[in-house]
Design an enzyme around this catalytic site. Structure first.
Site, PDB file in Angstrom:
ATOM      1  N   CYS B  64      43.132  38.920  42.789  1.00 54.80           N
ATOM      2  CA  CYS B  64      42.723  37.592  41.626  1.00 54.80           C
ATOM      3  C   CYS B  64      41.782  36.953  41.211  1.00 54.80           C
ATOM      4  O   CYS B  64      41.065  36.771  40.903  1.00 54.80           O
ATOM      5  CB  CYS B  64      42.611  36.873  42.877  1.00 54.80           C
ATOM      6  SG  CYS B  64      42.060  36.925  44.603  1.00 54.80           S
ATOM      7  N   ASP B  66      38.867  37.371  42.378  1.00 53.60           N
ATOM      8  CA  ASP B  66      37.789  36.526  43.018  1.00 53.60           C
ATOM      9  C   ASP B  66      36.384  37.769  43.592  1.00 53.60           C
ATOM     10  O   ASP B  66      36.322  38.326  43.696  1.00 53.60           O
ATOM     11  CB  ASP B  66      38.226  36.311  44.096  1.00 53.60           C
ATOM     12  CG  ASP B  66      39.597  34.857  44.037  1.00 53.60           C
ATOM     13  OD1 ASP B  66      39.989  34.836  45.412  1.00 53.60           O
ATOM     14  OD2 ASP B  66      39.192  34.833  42.779  1.00 53.60           O
ATOM     15  N   CYS B  91      39.972  30.803  43.793  1.00 52.84           N
ATOM     16  CA  CYS B  91      40.515  29.756  44.377  1.00 52.84           C
ATOM     17  C   CYS B  91      39.701  28.588  44.871  1.00 52.84           C
ATOM     18  O   CYS B  91      39.015  29.120  45.945  1.00 52.84           O
ATOM     19  CB  CYS B  91      42.216  29.806  44.244  1.00 52.84           C
ATOM     20  SG  CYS B  91      42.009  30.850  45.973  1.00 52.84           S
ATOM     21  N   CYS B 134      42.254  34.880  51.612  1.00 52.40           N
ATOM     22  CA  CYS B 134      40.683  35.205  50.493  1.00 52.40           C
ATOM     23  C   CYS B 134      40.461  34.758  52.255  1.00 52.40           C
ATOM     24  O   CYS B 134      39.233  34.532  52.321  1.00 52.40           O
ATOM     25  CB  CYS B 134      41.135  33.289  50.802  1.00 52.40           C
ATOM     26  SG  CYS B 134      42.098  32.787  48.876  1.00 52.40           S
TER      27      CYS B 134
END
Lengths: 265, 161
Positions: B64, B66, B91, B134
């Site tokens: 993603c 990140d 996110c 995450c």
């Protein structure tokens, strides 16, 4: 229609004479046109798909021929006409009926393009619109429930295909997927140089005070994205899939940064 | 300024949603704890990387895009983590996970924080399955920060090893 069949019969008969002289195949009898149109109906000897492609050179609806040999002989559920021997059979060339989705047809086949990273992005939109003129659910509101269902699915699939192929990163990831290269999405990356670069880039985007500086960062990031996109192309063509995956990871980071910049602008 | 920066990086504004995906996310609902960490950020910031008492963990989730940086300040005599901060681009779940991580490591021993599991963070924030990675990122960040500190210590005083 009959001229086409006549030409087909003549060309295929001459080819069949060639085949029948081969010691490996049984002797053939002259065939009626209807049998030729459905080779799965046993009168033809088992031949490989390459030969079949040559044998049944049916004209297609103007879409470019591609190199895949899947989709050997589907016929229309509505009128029985045989679909193209190569290329996606999404809507019947004879009666226009929308066909059910064939998941073995990949996105490149739908757009009649070679399965590779460098494609003519400019051509995508035209082909996409041509397909939607045949497949869009709005065009089938007076047809059967079955066909409406097919139209909804085919149309959605073409949209997916268009979006996937249009964006370089998603195209790259799709190509890797077709090669059965599975990227472990859960894996954490801890390459300090890469991450430091990305962290600083994102910080720069956040701290940028005006449009001018944002645009500068944007063009720098775009350049990097292009350069890694080229690296992906080279790695993929050499079948160096580890490097290719690495390139897509970097491209993802650059794309995220570009998204943030676009939001700020 | 930092709040604005956080808002932007979170792509989630309670008052203003710029994109359809942000609006969808709000209606689907981040857990209130995630929203809380977003609205009241704790421990956002940076320590001096060169400080010998600081360990920096830098991890990324390539799927993603990140990036997560988690830093710990360690009291060298007691081996206790006296302070922690983070900076995450990603996110809401990633930001909340790292925020929770910094809260949980404060006041603990280094060996202790290595036992913090991503599942505990995920449970605390009620993260949906799609966001579990995450919390994994946060767990990895803690471990990376501790490892970095220990490497620094080892380099600084090799004779004492």
């Amino acid at each position: 229609m009959w001229n086409r069949r006549k030409n087909l019969l003549l060309s295929s008969l001459s080819l069949l004479r060639h085949i029948s002289s081969s010691p490996h195949l049984p002797r053939l009898h002259p065939l009626k046109p209807s049998h030729l149109l459905c080779p799965s109906n046993s009168f033809l000897p088992p031949i490989d798909s390459q030969l079949r492609n040559n044998l049944l050179d049916l004209p297609r609806c103007g879409f470019p021929r591609n190199l895949s040999s899947s989709n050997s002989c589907s016929s229309c559920w509505n009128c029985g006409a045989v679909g193209p021997t190569s290329g996606a059979f999404l809507a019947c060339g004879s009666c226009g009926a929308v066909q059910p989705v064939d998941a073995s047809v990949d996105y490149f086949q739908i757009f009649g393009m070679k399965k590779m990273y460098e494609i003519e992005e400019g051509d995508l939109e035209g082909i996409y619109k041509d397909w939607q003129k045949k497949l869009h659910p709005d065009l089938v509101h007076s047809k059967s429930e079955k066909e409406k269902g097919f139209a909804a699915e085919q149309s959605a699939r073409v949209i997916d295909a268009y979006r996937t192929l249009k964006n370089p990163l998603s195209r790259a990831l799709y190509l890797l997927k077709l090669e059965q290269i599975h990227v472990d999405e859960e894996k954490t990356v801890s390459d300090p140089d890469l991450l430091m670069e990305m962290l600083e880039m994102r910080e720069a985007v956040e701290e940028a005070k005006d449009t001018q500086s944002l645009k500068e960062i944007q063009s720098k990031v775009k350049k990097k994205l292009d350069s890694w996109s080229n690296s992906f192309k080279e790695a993929f063509n050499k079948q160096d899939f580890d490097s290719a995956v690495n390139c897509t990871q970097r491209m993802k980071y650059y794309e995220r940064a570009l998204e943030e910049i676009t939001k700020k602008l | 300024m930092l709040r604005l920066a956080l808002k932007r990086s979170l792509r989630l504004g309670p008052a203003v949603s710029h994109t359809p995906s942000a609006a969808m996310v709000v209606s689907r609902g981040y857990h209130e704890r995630v929203v809380d960490h977003y609205n009241n950020p704790r421990n956002v910031g940076s320590f001096d990387k060169e400080d010998p008492n600081v360990g920096t963990g830098l991890v990324g989730a390539p799927a993603c895009g990140d990036v997560m940086k988690l830093q710990i300040k360690v009291d060298e005599d007691s081996g206790k983590i006296v302070d922690a901060c983070f900076k995450t681009f990603g996110c809401g779940s990633a930001i909340a996970s790292s925020s929770v991580a910094t809260e949980w490591v404060k006041g603990k021993q280094m060996e202790e924080v290595l036992t913090i599991k991503n599942t505990e963070i995920a449970k605390h924030l009620s993260l949906p399955p799609v966001k579990l990675h995450c919390s994994m990122l946060a767990e990895d960040a803690i471990k990376a920060a501790v490892k970095d500190y220990e490497l620094k210590k080892a380099k600084a005083a090799p004779e004492q090893e």
